[in-house]
Design a protein around this motif. Sequence first.
Motif, PDB file in Angstrom:
ATOM      1  N   THR A 249       0.787  -1.390  -0.007  1.00 19.50           N
ATOM      2  CA  THR A 249      -0.108   0.093  -0.007  1.00 19.50           C
ATOM      3  C   THR A 249       0.939   1.239   0.056  1.00 19.50           C
ATOM      4  O   THR A 249       0.664   2.189  -0.677  1.00 19.50           O
ATOM      5  N   ARG A 250       2.026   1.153   0.847  1.00 15.65           N
ATOM      6  CA  ARG A 250       2.772   2.287   0.912  1.00 15.65           C
ATOM      7  C   ARG A 250       3.565   2.531  -0.408  1.00 15.65           C
ATOM      8  O   ARG A 250       3.606   3.699  -0.970  1.00 15.65           O
ATOM      9  N   PHE A 251       4.202   1.541  -0.989  1.00 14.62           N
ATOM     10  CA  PHE A 251       4.739   1.507  -2.210  1.00 14.62           C
ATOM     11  C   PHE A 251       3.631   2.282  -3.356  1.00 14.62           C
ATOM     12  O   PHE A 251       4.231   3.175  -4.047  1.00 14.62           O
ATOM     13  N   VAL A 252       2.669   1.718  -3.477  1.00 14.13           N
ATOM     14  CA  VAL A 252       1.645   2.176  -4.736  1.00 14.13           C
ATOM     15  C   VAL A 252       1.210   3.543  -4.202  1.00 14.13           C
ATOM     16  O   VAL A 252       1.313   4.571  -5.376  1.00 14.13           O
ATOM     17  N   HIS A 253       0.987   3.833  -2.997  1.00 10.64           N
ATOM     18  CA  HIS A 253       0.757   5.424  -2.754  1.00 10.64           C
ATOM     19  C   HIS A 253       1.939   6.395  -2.880  1.00 10.64           C
ATOM     20  O   HIS A 253       1.757   7.353  -3.632  1.00 10.64           O
ATOM     21  N   GLU A 254       3.060   6.042  -2.620  1.00  9.53           N
ATOM     22  CA  GLU A 254       4.358   6.674  -3.087  1.00  9.53           C
ATOM     23  C   GLU A 254       4.611   6.837  -4.702  1.00  9.53           C
ATOM     24  O   GLU A 254       4.964   7.813  -4.926  1.00  9.53           O
ATOM     25  N   SER A 255       4.345   5.603  -5.046  1.00 11.44           N
ATOM     26  CA  SER A 255       4.563   5.638  -6.581  1.00 11.44           C
ATOM     27  C   SER A 255       3.686   6.476  -7.564  1.00 11.44           C
ATOM     28  O   SER A 255       3.919   7.021  -8.505  1.00 11.44           O
ATOM     29  N   ALA A 256       2.644   6.453  -6.652  1.00  6.55           N
ATOM     30  CA  ALA A 256       1.319   7.575  -7.375  1.00  6.55           C
ATOM     31  C   ALA A 256       1.572   9.031  -6.895  1.00  6.55           C
ATOM     32  O   ALA A 256       0.607   9.975  -6.938  1.00  6.55           O
ATOM     33  N   PHE A 257       2.586   9.408  -6.316  1.00  8.99           N
ATOM     34  CA  PHE A 257       2.961  10.906  -5.766  1.00  8.99           C
ATOM     35  C   PHE A 257       1.922  11.130  -4.918  1.00  8.99           C
ATOM     36  O   PHE A 257       1.536  12.203  -4.994  1.00  8.99           O
ATOM     37  N   GLY A 258       1.547  10.320  -4.082  1.00  7.91           N
ATOM     38  CA  GLY A 258       0.871  10.692  -2.945  1.00  7.91           C
ATOM     39  C   GLY A 258      -0.643  10.728  -3.411  1.00  7.91           C
ATOM     40  O   GLY A 258      -1.351  11.485  -2.692  1.00  7.91           O
ATOM     41  N   ASP A 259      -1.285  10.274  -4.387  1.00  2.44           N
ATOM     42  CA  ASP A 259      -2.736  10.471  -4.690  1.00  2.44           C
ATOM     43  C   ASP A 259      -3.356   9.842  -3.531  1.00  2.44           C
ATOM     44  O   ASP A 259      -3.169   8.609  -3.154  1.00  2.44           O
ATOM     45  N   PRO A 260      -4.234  10.994  -3.029  1.00  5.31           N
ATOM     46  CA  PRO A 260      -5.037  10.580  -1.866  1.00  5.31           C
ATOM     47  C   PRO A 260      -6.121   9.347  -2.004  1.00  5.31           C
ATOM     48  O   PRO A 260      -6.453   8.799  -1.196  1.00  5.31           O
ATOM     49  N   ARG A 261      -6.440   9.115  -3.107  1.00  4.79           N
ATOM     50  CA  ARG A 261      -7.206   7.690  -3.379  1.00  4.79           C
ATOM     51  C   ARG A 261      -6.569   6.430  -2.906  1.00  4.79           C
ATOM     52  O   ARG A 261      -7.277   5.403  -2.657  1.00  4.79           O
ATOM     53  N   LEU A 262      -4.975   6.406  -2.782  1.00  6.63           N
ATOM     54  CA  LEU A 262      -4.654   5.284  -2.554  1.00  6.63           C
ATOM     55  C   LEU A 262      -4.065   5.374  -1.104  1.00  6.63           C
ATOM     56  O   LEU A 262      -3.067   4.627  -0.511  1.00  6.63           O
ATOM     57  N   ARG A 263      -4.337   6.389  -0.490  1.00  9.15           N
ATOM     58  CA  ARG A 263      -3.957   6.673   1.176  1.00  9.15           C
ATOM     59  C   ARG A 263      -4.394   5.815   2.009  1.00  9.15           C
ATOM     60  O   ARG A 263      -5.273   5.275   2.135  1.00  9.15           O
ATOM     61  N   SER A 264      -3.227   5.352   2.973  1.00  7.79           N
ATOM     62  CA  SER A 264      -4.012   4.346   4.175  1.00  7.79           C
ATOM     63  C   SER A 264      -3.547   5.301   5.083  1.00  7.79           C
ATOM     64  O   SER A 264      -3.886   6.166   5.208  1.00  7.79           O
ATOM     65  N   THR A 265      -3.954   4.684   6.469  1.00  6.43           N
ATOM     66  CA  THR A 265      -4.128   5.517   7.752  1.00  6.43           C
ATOM     67  C   THR A 265      -3.199   5.047   8.834  1.00  6.43           C
ATOM     68  O   THR A 265      -2.323   4.091   8.705  1.00  6.43           O
ATOM     69  N   PRO A 266      -2.864   5.874   9.817  1.00  5.06           N
ATOM     70  CA  PRO A 266      -1.946   5.319  10.903  1.00  5.06           C
ATOM     71  C   PRO A 266      -2.229   4.112  11.512  1.00  5.06           C
ATOM     72  O   PRO A 266      -1.139   3.446  11.815  1.00  5.06           O
ATOM     73  N   LEU A 267      -3.264   3.833  11.428  1.00  2.00           N
ATOM     74  CA  LEU A 267      -3.667   2.571  12.142  1.00  2.00           C
ATOM     75  C   LEU A 267      -2.828   1.411  11.458  1.00  2.00           C
ATOM     76  O   LEU A 267      -2.443   0.425  12.137  1.00  2.00           O
ATOM     77  N   HIS A 268      -2.939   1.669   9.998  1.00  2.44           N
ATOM     78  CA  HIS A 268      -2.332   0.441   9.431  1.00  2.44           C
ATOM     79  C   HIS A 268      -0.665   0.182   9.647  1.00  2.44           C
ATOM     80  O   HIS A 268      -0.299  -0.915   9.804  1.00  2.44           O
ATOM     81  N   ARG A 269      -0.218   1.400   9.529  1.00  2.00           N
ATOM     82  CA  ARG A 269       1.044   1.531   9.984  1.00  2.00           C
ATOM     83  C   ARG A 269       1.489   0.945  11.346  1.00  2.00           C
ATOM     84  O   ARG A 269       2.211   0.102  11.983  1.00  2.00           O
ATOM     85  N   TYR A 270       0.558   1.377  12.379  1.00  7.96           N
ATOM     86  CA  TYR A 270       0.809   0.969  13.758  1.00  7.96           C
ATOM     87  C   TYR A 270       0.584  -0.724  14.035  1.00  7.96           C
ATOM     88  O   TYR A 270       1.275  -1.224  14.740  1.00  7.96           O
ATOM     89  N   MET A 271      -0.148  -1.318  12.979  1.00  4.64           N
ATOM     90  CA  MET A 271      -0.509  -2.699  13.266  1.00  4.64           C
ATOM     91  C   MET A 271       0.660  -3.374  12.832  1.00  4.64           C
ATOM     92  O   MET A 271       1.046  -4.451  13.468  1.00  4.64           O
ATOM     93  N   LEU A 272       1.400  -3.042  11.888  1.00  3.92           N
ATOM     94  CA  LEU A 272       2.676  -3.465  11.648  1.00  3.92           C
ATOM     95  C   LEU A 272       3.935  -3.248  12.480  1.00  3.92           C
ATOM     96  O   LEU A 272       4.682  -4.000  12.943  1.00  3.92           O
ATOM     97  N   GLU A 273       3.708  -1.962  13.042  1.00  7.28           N
ATOM     98  CA  GLU A 273       5.007  -1.805  14.029  1.00  7.28           C
ATOM     99  C   GLU A 273       4.814  -2.479  15.497  1.00  7.28           C
ATOM    100  O   GLU A 273       5.847  -2.605  15.882  1.00  7.28           O
TER     101      GLU A 273
END
Length: 498
Positions: A249-273
């Motif tokens: 998700t992060r890779f696709v979002h960053e590769s699309a220059f931050g297109d908000p349609r592809l944005r995730s949430t802090p919760l997603h990252r928190y679950m990983l961390e």
Amino acid sequence: MKDMENGNLKLGIVGAGAMGGGIAQVAAMAGLETLVYDARAGAGELAREGILKRLDKRVSQDKMSRPARDSAADCLKAVGTLAELSDCDVVVEAIVEDLEAKTKLFSELEGLLRADAILASNTSSLPIGAIAAQLRHRDRMAGLHFFNPVPVMKLVEVIRGPDTRDDVMEALTTLGRRLGREPVQVKDTPGFLVNYGGRAYNTEGLAVVHEGVATPAQVDAIMRDGFGFRMGPFELMDLTGMDVNFPVTRFVHESAFGDPRLRSTPLHRYMLETGQLGRKTGRGFYDYAEGSETPSADAPLNAVPAEAVVLCDQDAQLKALVEECGGRILENDDSRAALLAAPVGEDATAYAARTGCDHRRLICVDTVMDISQRVTLMTAPAALPEALASVAALFAQARRVTTIADSPGFVGQRIAAMVANLGCEMAQTGLASVEDIDLAMRLGLNYPRGPLELVDAMGVAVTHRILVQAQALTGDDRYRPSQWLRRRAQLGLSARAL
């Protein structure tokens, strides 16, 4: 280049992990001479043994005959050096997702293989053009992206690099069919088709939870019962694992220059961390420990069912639902009955402000979703708890009921519209054909419908309205409609119209 239907076709596979082993299995079962190489000592032979065990299991389950198993075993060979692949007609790379490692490997292969041999990468995200950049003959390189587990998943993406020849694309498409897969031809873009198109389902579910609209269990139940998905977004993320779906998700979002349609949430990252990766760690959005209970998505029933309600709009489905559940519809507002409405794209607050109805008694019902199994109810701030409880009890006489906080597009409308909108954007940018977009999302992600089929099922104008309202109410360009969708909504055309 050898004809991909040739009975003597020889396929090489580099990488004997889960993906390489799966590709080798379907190739051997298709009767291709299949050579497996892995740089790790003994890994190729271990992969071969694992494949034969899986084939033996199929025989024991009467899913495969013993002669067919033996024939596949004869086709499958582990080799100890890369040079032993020199006579292969096609070589598929399935090693670690690292650009440097892949470019180095293909440079070696180019020096070993015949000039007419095809090179293919099973990468799930790295650009084919970048992998092929150092090759002398980039025109024979393409992507051939299978899905895990390969023997089960029928889709394969055939990805065209900037220099890939037409005959190479057609040859790999034919090879995909020979391996029993459904090939779709895709442009070389971040995430290709499925990993790009699959972002909306999960990230919009996360946005709903992030905003406090609903719980993961409620979101999952709504998407299963209301839109026919086999798994809700949180069940799906727990299955794949946060260590897989968040980086993609992060890779696709960053590769699309931050297109908000592809944005995730802090919760997603928190679950990983925090190591809450899902099923593989025993806990993700759900607890998988022995004896743990799945949270309920159903509203508590602690009130007497409403006997009569007032309809604020002439929604035929809502009227039929009330009557089926035994409720009576009042012709005039008596200032005590609950007020029912079925907004499209609006939240309860916006609906009350626009129509002037009493927000304290207003109960909004999502009728865009399938309401044959579950009904979703939504209220504005300061709504009367007794009004909500009585309507929930009324509908619970014939349906399961989920109550959520105020949200533009409820839960189901906004998630489904986001999935549909991203599919429209893929069509707009020519990522693949309309038919292949729908096919890929059905096969690659087990969606009940492809995204463009979903637009037509919801209604093109309805889907467009949901997004327009959500963008206006939130001020978030995450919900901006694709131009593909807007044009077809304005002209009254199918989303699949070219």
